[in-house]
Design an enzyme around this catalytic site. Sequence first.
Site, PDB file in Angstrom:
ATOM      1  N   HIS A 258      12.920  10.762 -23.372  1.00  0.00           N
ATOM      2  CA  HIS A 258      11.542  10.216 -23.438  1.00  0.00           C
ATOM      3  C   HIS A 258      11.668   9.216 -24.684  1.00  0.00           C
ATOM      4  CE1 HIS A 258       6.970  11.579 -24.183  1.00  0.00           C
ATOM      5  NE2 HIS A 258       7.202  10.440 -24.042  1.00  0.00           N
TER       6      HIS A 258
ATOM      7  N   LYS B 186      13.152  -2.718 -14.272  1.00  0.00           N
ATOM      8  CA  LYS B 186      12.475  -3.610 -14.847  1.00  0.00           C
ATOM      9  C   LYS B 186      13.036  -4.553 -15.551  1.00  0.00           C
ATOM     10  CE  LYS B 186       8.589  -4.378 -14.286  1.00  0.00           C
ATOM     11  NZ  LYS B 186       7.254  -4.706 -13.299  1.00  0.00           N
TER      12      LYS B 186
ATOM     13  N   VAL C   8       0.544  18.193 -22.347  1.00  0.00           N
ATOM     14  CA  VAL C   8       1.208  17.031 -23.358  1.00  0.00           C
ATOM     15  C   VAL C   8       2.856  17.209 -23.370  1.00  0.00           C
ATOM     16  CG1 VAL C   8       1.309  16.120 -25.909  1.00  0.00           C
ATOM     17  CG2 VAL C   8      -0.737  16.762 -24.628  1.00  0.00           C
TER      18      VAL C   8
ATOM     19  N   THR D 144       7.535  -5.657 -18.578  1.00  0.00           N
ATOM     20  CA  THR D 144       7.022  -4.566 -19.531  1.00  0.00           C
ATOM     21  C   THR D 144       7.753  -4.369 -20.775  1.00  0.00           C
ATOM     22  OG1 THR D 144       6.778  -2.162 -19.457  1.00  0.00           O
ATOM     23  CG2 THR D 144       8.494  -2.843 -18.210  1.00  0.00           C
ATOM     24  N   ASP D 145       6.879  -3.651 -21.625  1.00  0.00           N
ATOM     25  CA  ASP D 145       7.481  -3.705 -23.166  1.00  0.00           C
ATOM     26  C   ASP D 145       8.542  -2.468 -22.891  1.00  0.00           C
ATOM     27  OD1 ASP D 145       5.869  -1.469 -22.911  1.00  0.00           O
ATOM     28  OD2 ASP D 145       5.147  -1.555 -24.947  1.00  0.00           O
ATOM     29  N   GLU D 146       8.642  -1.998 -21.836  1.00  0.00           N
ATOM     30  CA  GLU D 146       9.721  -0.628 -21.695  1.00  0.00           C
ATOM     31  C   GLU D 146      11.160  -1.440 -21.602  1.00  0.00           C
ATOM     32  OE1 GLU D 146       8.476   2.975 -19.727  1.00  0.00           O
ATOM     33  OE2 GLU D 146       6.370   2.210 -19.743  1.00  0.00           O
TER      34      GLU D 146
ATOM     35  N   ALA E 138       3.813  -6.241  -8.250  1.00  0.00           N
ATOM     36  CA  ALA E 138       4.318  -4.975  -6.932  1.00  0.00           C
ATOM     37  C   ALA E 138       5.278  -4.543  -7.762  1.00  0.00           C
ATOM     38  CB  ALA E 138       4.630  -5.660  -5.813  1.00  0.00           C
TER      39      ALA E 138
ATOM     40  N   LEU F   7       0.958  -1.215   0.098  1.00  0.00           N
ATOM     41  CA  LEU F   7      -0.051  -0.104  -0.045  1.00  0.00           C
ATOM     42  C   LEU F   7       0.873   1.324  -0.015  1.00  0.00           C
ATOM     43  CD1 LEU F   7      -2.906  -1.019   2.306  1.00  0.00           C
ATOM     44  CD2 LEU F   7      -2.722  -1.087  -0.182  1.00  0.00           C
TER      45      LEU F   7
ATOM     46  N   TYR G 204      13.069   3.663 -14.377  1.00  0.00           N
ATOM     47  CA  TYR G 204      11.709   2.666 -14.339  1.00  0.00           C
ATOM     48  C   TYR G 204      12.294   1.585 -15.136  1.00  0.00           C
ATOM     49  CZ  TYR G 204       7.625   0.246 -15.243  1.00  0.00           C
ATOM     50  OH  TYR G 204       6.649  -0.559 -15.686  1.00  0.00           O
TER      51      TYR G 204
HETATM   52  P1  NAD Z   1       0.486   0.452  -9.683  1.00  0.00           P
HETATM   53  O1  NAD Z   1       1.733   1.612  -9.656  1.00  0.00           O
HETATM   54  O2  NAD Z   1      -0.812   1.020  -9.996  1.00  0.00           O
HETATM   55  O3  NAD Z   1       0.634  -0.554  -8.647  1.00  0.00           O
HETATM   56  C1  NAD Z   1       1.569  -1.050  -7.961  1.00  0.00           C
HETATM   57  C2  NAD Z   1       1.226  -1.789  -6.874  1.00  0.00           C
HETATM   58  O4  NAD Z   1       2.409  -2.409  -5.949  1.00  0.00           O
HETATM   59  C3  NAD Z   1       0.571  -0.917  -5.554  1.00  0.00           C
HETATM   60  O5  NAD Z   1      -0.736  -1.579  -5.296  1.00  0.00           O
HETATM   61  C4  NAD Z   1       1.788  -0.621  -4.655  1.00  0.00           C
HETATM   62  O6  NAD Z   1       1.208  -0.524  -3.131  1.00  0.00           O
HETATM   63  C5  NAD Z   1       2.417  -1.887  -4.674  1.00  0.00           C
HETATM   64  N1  NAD Z   1       3.830  -2.118  -4.122  1.00  0.00           N
HETATM   65  C6  NAD Z   1       4.810  -1.289  -4.411  1.00  0.00           C
HETATM   66  N2  NAD Z   1       5.652  -1.304  -3.791  1.00  0.00           N
HETATM   67  C7  NAD Z   1       5.654  -2.543  -3.304  1.00  0.00           C
HETATM   68  C8  NAD Z   1       6.476  -3.336  -2.383  1.00  0.00           C
HETATM   69  N3  NAD Z   1       7.852  -2.795  -2.043  1.00  0.00           N
HETATM   70  N4  NAD Z   1       5.718  -4.353  -1.817  1.00  0.00           N
HETATM   71  C9  NAD Z   1       4.663  -4.833  -2.037  1.00  0.00           C
HETATM   72  N5  NAD Z   1       3.721  -4.107  -2.880  1.00  0.00           N
HETATM   73  C10 NAD Z   1       4.282  -2.954  -3.351  1.00  0.00           C
HETATM   74  O7  NAD Z   1       1.183  -0.381 -11.131  1.00  0.00           O
HETATM   75  P2  NAD Z   1       0.167  -0.644 -12.340  1.00  0.00           P
HETATM   76  O8  NAD Z   1       0.326  -0.028 -13.455  1.00  0.00           O
HETATM   77  O9  NAD Z   1      -0.719  -1.721 -11.648  1.00  0.00           O
HETATM   78  O10 NAD Z   1       1.348  -1.888 -12.582  1.00  0.00           O
HETATM   79  C11 NAD Z   1       1.658  -3.172 -12.117  1.00  0.00           C
HETATM   80  C12 NAD Z   1       2.775  -4.056 -12.896  1.00  0.00           C
HETATM   81  O11 NAD Z   1       2.505  -4.066 -14.353  1.00  0.00           O
HETATM   82  C13 NAD Z   1       3.960  -3.366 -12.774  1.00  0.00           C
HETATM   83  O12 NAD Z   1       5.006  -4.288 -12.299  1.00  0.00           O
HETATM   84  C14 NAD Z   1       4.501  -2.695 -13.899  1.00  0.00           C
HETATM   85  O13 NAD Z   1       5.833  -2.568 -13.950  1.00  0.00           O
HETATM   86  C15 NAD Z   1       3.834  -3.554 -14.942  1.00  0.00           C
HETATM   87  N6  NAD Z   1       3.441  -3.013 -16.185  1.00  0.00           N
HETATM   88  C16 NAD Z   1       2.392  -1.965 -16.119  1.00  0.00           C
HETATM   89  C17 NAD Z   1       1.815  -1.180 -17.163  1.00  0.00           C
HETATM   90  C18 NAD Z   1       1.205  -0.321 -17.576  1.00  0.00           C
HETATM   91  O14 NAD Z   1       0.668   0.360 -18.469  1.00  0.00           O
HETATM   92  N7  NAD Z   1       0.601   0.178 -16.117  1.00  0.00           N
HETATM   93  C19 NAD Z   1       2.386  -1.817 -18.776  1.00  0.00           C
HETATM   94  C20 NAD Z   1       3.285  -2.928 -18.584  1.00  0.00           C
HETATM   95  C21 NAD Z   1       3.633  -3.509 -17.441  1.00  0.00           C
HETATM   96  P1  TYD Z   2       2.676   7.238 -18.970  1.00  0.00           P
HETATM   97  O1  TYD Z   2       1.100   7.050 -18.878  1.00  0.00           O
HETATM   98  O2  TYD Z   2       3.330   7.830 -18.182  1.00  0.00           O
HETATM   99  O3  TYD Z   2       3.352   5.673 -19.589  1.00  0.00           O
HETATM  100  P2  TYD Z   2       4.640   5.456 -20.053  1.00  0.00           P
HETATM  101  O4  TYD Z   2       5.681   6.604 -20.085  1.00  0.00           O
HETATM  102  O5  TYD Z   2       5.276   4.262 -19.224  1.00  0.00           O
HETATM  103  O6  TYD Z   2       4.638   4.845 -21.700  1.00  0.00           O
HETATM  104  O7  TYD Z   2       2.871   8.182 -20.250  1.00  0.00           O
HETATM  105  C1  TYD Z   2       2.577   7.787 -21.611  1.00  0.00           C
HETATM  106  C2  TYD Z   2       2.782   8.764 -22.746  1.00  0.00           C
HETATM  107  O8  TYD Z   2       2.230  10.032 -22.396  1.00  0.00           O
HETATM  108  C3  TYD Z   2       4.180   8.818 -22.653  1.00  0.00           C
HETATM  109  O9  TYD Z   2       4.797   8.968 -24.032  1.00  0.00           O
HETATM  110  C4  TYD Z   2       4.413  10.529 -21.913  1.00  0.00           C
HETATM  111  C5  TYD Z   2       3.221  11.123 -22.135  1.00  0.00           C
HETATM  112  N1  TYD Z   2       2.684  11.780 -21.276  1.00  0.00           N
HETATM  113  C6  TYD Z   2       2.220  13.087 -21.382  1.00  0.00           C
HETATM  114  O10 TYD Z   2       2.513  13.754 -22.749  1.00  0.00           O
HETATM  115  N2  TYD Z   2       1.827  14.147 -20.596  1.00  0.00           N
HETATM  116  C7  TYD Z   2       1.476  13.501 -19.147  1.00  0.00           C
HETATM  117  O11 TYD Z   2       1.435  14.420 -18.336  1.00  0.00           O
HETATM  118  C8  TYD Z   2       1.884  12.133 -18.914  1.00  0.00           C
HETATM  119  C9  TYD Z   2       1.511  11.757 -17.539  1.00  0.00           C
HETATM  120  C10 TYD Z   2       2.290  11.335 -19.939  1.00  0.00           C
END
Ligand code: NAD
Ligand code: TYD
Length: 344
Positions: A283, A161, A213, A132-134, A89, A44, A157
């Site tokens: 970026h 990952k 943006v 992640t694809d990143e 997490a 949390l 980040y």
């Molecule tokens: P989020 O930030 O919404 O949620 C992360 C969760 O992990 C939170 O509930 C947080 O409390 C918990 N957490 C953080 N540190 C912790 C710790 N030390 N111990 C236990 N719990 C912990 O993230 P999300 O967007 O739901 O992403 C989830 C996963 O998916 C991540 O691993 C992220 O790298 C991966 N991912 C996300 C996306 C995306 O578009 N959001 C895309 C590809 C992969």
């Molecule tokens: P984001 O949702 O942070 O995902 P990621 O960087 O992991 O792909 O951002 C998605 C795209 O949007 C990224 O190219 C950055 C851009 N972005 C903005 O232009 N303005 C914003 O305020 C945010 C948060 C992201």
Amino acid sequence: MSTDHRIAMEQPGLFVTGGAGFIGSNFVRMAVERGYNVMVFDALTYAGNMENLAGLEERIRFIRGDICDAASVRNALREAEPHAVVHFAAESHVDRSILGPKIFTETNVLGTHVLLEECRQAGIERFIHISTDEVYGSLGNTGLFTEESPLNPTSPYAASKAASDLVVQSYAKTYDFPAIILRCSNNYGPFQFPEKLIPLMIIKASNDEELPVYGDGQNVRDWIFVGDYGSAIFQAIEHGIPGEVYNVGSNNEWKNIDIVRLILEEMHKPFSLVTFVKDRPAHDRRYAIDSSKIQRDLGWRAETSFEKGIRQTIEWYMTHRQWWKNIMTGEYLEYYQKNYEPKR
Ligand code: NAD
Ligand code: TYD
């Protein structure tokens, strides 16, 4: 495909780290509906929110714990005795990793390592690592990331990952640890924390505030609805082959500026709300995923069109104002001020 690899499913138990976050909580809801016995293990942090699990209190077990804390992970695993661990997490936001990178290495690399070791000791039968694809870095105007693309992360980040992805691979190779790695593109949908592009823009538009943006707005992301990613994760748990990596995406590339325009149109707000702000350092220009492997080997494909998914998402944020208003208080505002300093 490959029923040999199925895990015993009589009373399927899942241990879900990060289950109170965006993708995790959507996944937990789906898991409960599918009859899985779920334990959520979540620290949390600012991104974890029990409101994301509202209504599931009687149907899941929840432990507040940190994946960096071996004893706490060990005790929770003993209690849960899960068939499979799904590891969401993480610290997940690129902009925060630029402002303060250390916690990303601590949680994403060291935390994953602690969790892996405890899972190995506990004899876990299936470990789904949510990568992640990143990890692949940035693409030019053409081409797609395949599972063979080199890892070439840009942000702290993405680097954390990629490092955790490699630690997971080392466990699979060295100890025959039954890990499966999923590398998914950008998710969107309900319960996404409003620091990320789509919820941030919906909320700003709703409040008639400026939509920030980055740079020229031409960066491309490949968007997938969070429920479609959930179904891919179930395919991996039930049919995935240990040691394999699967890319997950839905062939849905959008320039940021076009997404922002679409959101404004759907919400009947003027394009003049858009404001171009200082670009994110380093970026990544374009992400695009080739997910033919998971489609071919596990029979999965995304089912939600972007048109439908984005409407559903806007609708969700408009009908759950209290959810995001509760979030957009002290810590969030402080972060927002730091990240969106005036353009110089
Ligand atoms: P989020 O930030 O919404 O949620 C992360 C969760 O992990 C939170 O509930 C947080 O409390 C918990 N957490 C953080 N540190 C912790 C710790 N030390 N111990 C236990 N719990 C912990 O993230 P999300 O967007 O739901 O992403 C989830 C996963 O998916 C991540 O691993 C992220 O790298 C991966 N991912 C996300 C996306 C995306 O578009 N959001 C895309 C590809 C992969
Ligand atoms: P984001 O949702 O942070 O995902 P990621 O960087 O992991 O792909 O951002 C998605 C795209 O949007 C990224 O190219 C950055 C851009 N972005 C903005 O232009 N303005 C914003 O305020 C945010 C948060 C992201």
